[in-house]
Write an enzyme that holds these catalytic residues in place. Sequence first.
Site, PDB file in Angstrom:
ATOM      1  N   ALA A 105      11.510  -6.768   0.299  1.00 34.97           N
ATOM      2  CA  ALA A 105      11.392  -7.878   1.239  1.00 34.97           C
ATOM      3  C   ALA A 105      10.111  -8.659   0.972  1.00 34.97           C
ATOM      4  O   ALA A 105       9.145  -8.135   0.416  1.00 34.97           O
ATOM      5  CB  ALA A 105      11.399  -7.352   2.676  1.00 34.97           C
TER       6      ALA A 105
ATOM      7  N   GLY B 275      13.890  -3.425  -0.211  1.00 32.53           N
ATOM      8  CA  GLY B 275      15.127  -4.189  -0.171  1.00 32.53           C
ATOM      9  C   GLY B 275      15.751  -4.375  -1.540  1.00 32.53           C
ATOM     10  O   GLY B 275      16.963  -4.526  -1.663  1.00 32.53           O
TER      11      GLY B 275
ATOM     12  N   GLU C 129      17.726  -1.382  -2.011  1.00 35.03           N
ATOM     13  CA  GLU C 129      18.877  -1.453  -1.109  1.00 35.03           C
ATOM     14  C   GLU C 129      19.932  -2.429  -1.641  1.00 35.03           C
ATOM     15  O   GLU C 129      21.131  -2.220  -1.435  1.00 35.03           O
ATOM     16  CB  GLU C 129      18.399  -1.833   0.294  1.00 35.03           C
ATOM     17  CG  GLU C 129      17.657  -0.675   0.955  1.00 35.03           C
ATOM     18  CD  GLU C 129      16.884  -1.064   2.203  1.00 35.03           C
ATOM     19  OE1 GLU C 129      16.977  -0.339   3.206  1.00 35.03           O
ATOM     20  OE2 GLU C 129      16.174  -2.089   2.171  1.00 35.03           O
TER      21      GLU C 129
ATOM     22  N   GLU D 233       8.592   1.984   2.179  1.00 32.30           N
ATOM     23  CA  GLU D 233       8.278   1.419   3.495  1.00 32.30           C
ATOM     24  C   GLU D 233       7.359   2.298   4.343  1.00 32.30           C
ATOM     25  O   GLU D 233       6.529   1.786   5.112  1.00 32.30           O
ATOM     26  CB  GLU D 233       9.579   1.139   4.264  1.00 32.30           C
ATOM     27  CG  GLU D 233      10.400  -0.017   3.732  1.00 32.30           C
ATOM     28  CD  GLU D 233      11.387   0.392   2.649  1.00 32.30           C
ATOM     29  OE1 GLU D 233      12.248  -0.427   2.291  1.00 32.30           O
ATOM     30  OE2 GLU D 233      11.292   1.537   2.157  1.00 32.30           O
TER      31      GLU D 233
END
Length: 226
Positions: free
Chosen positions: A76, A119, A122, A142
């Site tokens: 992210a 992300g 992911e 994270e």
Amino acid sequence: QAGRRGQGRALPMNLLLAEQDNAGVRLLTLNRPNKRNALNIALLEALAQDLRRSEQDPTVRCIVIAGDEHAFSAGADIHEMREHGAAVFASQSRDAAWKTIESFCKPLIAAVEGVALGGGNELVLLADIVVAGQSACFGQPETAIGGMPGDGGTQRLIRSVGKGAAMQMILTGKPISAPDAYRLGLVTRLCLPGNAVTEARIIASEIAAAAPLAVRNAKRSLLAAY
């Protein structure tokens, strides 16, 4: 239509480069190299927009998503998170983009070089097949910054690598190498550094040569079993 028949062209804001060959393989390249291809809302929307068009285009048989030699995606966009706070994750457009990627009905291959973190990892987990250069790495960092995976990592990673490996990756925040990811089942094919896109396009061409409705229904059945 961007990039039809091998003519690559940047989509709006140059965030995503699209190129399609005559075999029906469409290559989508994340194009934020100065941000290590961090997934801001605009990039996710551009990716989702192209996938929606590709889903309706019969000439598209298979999608390959790639980054560059340094980063598939570092996750992210931290700067976007700092500017807008938790509202970034509550964004309807962001959520809709992730759902579009998740529900894409045609085969999706991730070609990974460099880092696939947060992300970015992911996004890899949403691919049907993952090809990685040997120097790539995968992780969910994270917890190191006081967070946790928020885009499906806690659900999908454990299915790919098992409970113990997923716990270690997420709770320590430390990435794993591409050879370890291959051994654990996160990576489908391991290749020499710099060859991930080439190898992914070979697999995509093989898929594109098969009967498209059979491929789509097979993917749906496999995901239902998964």
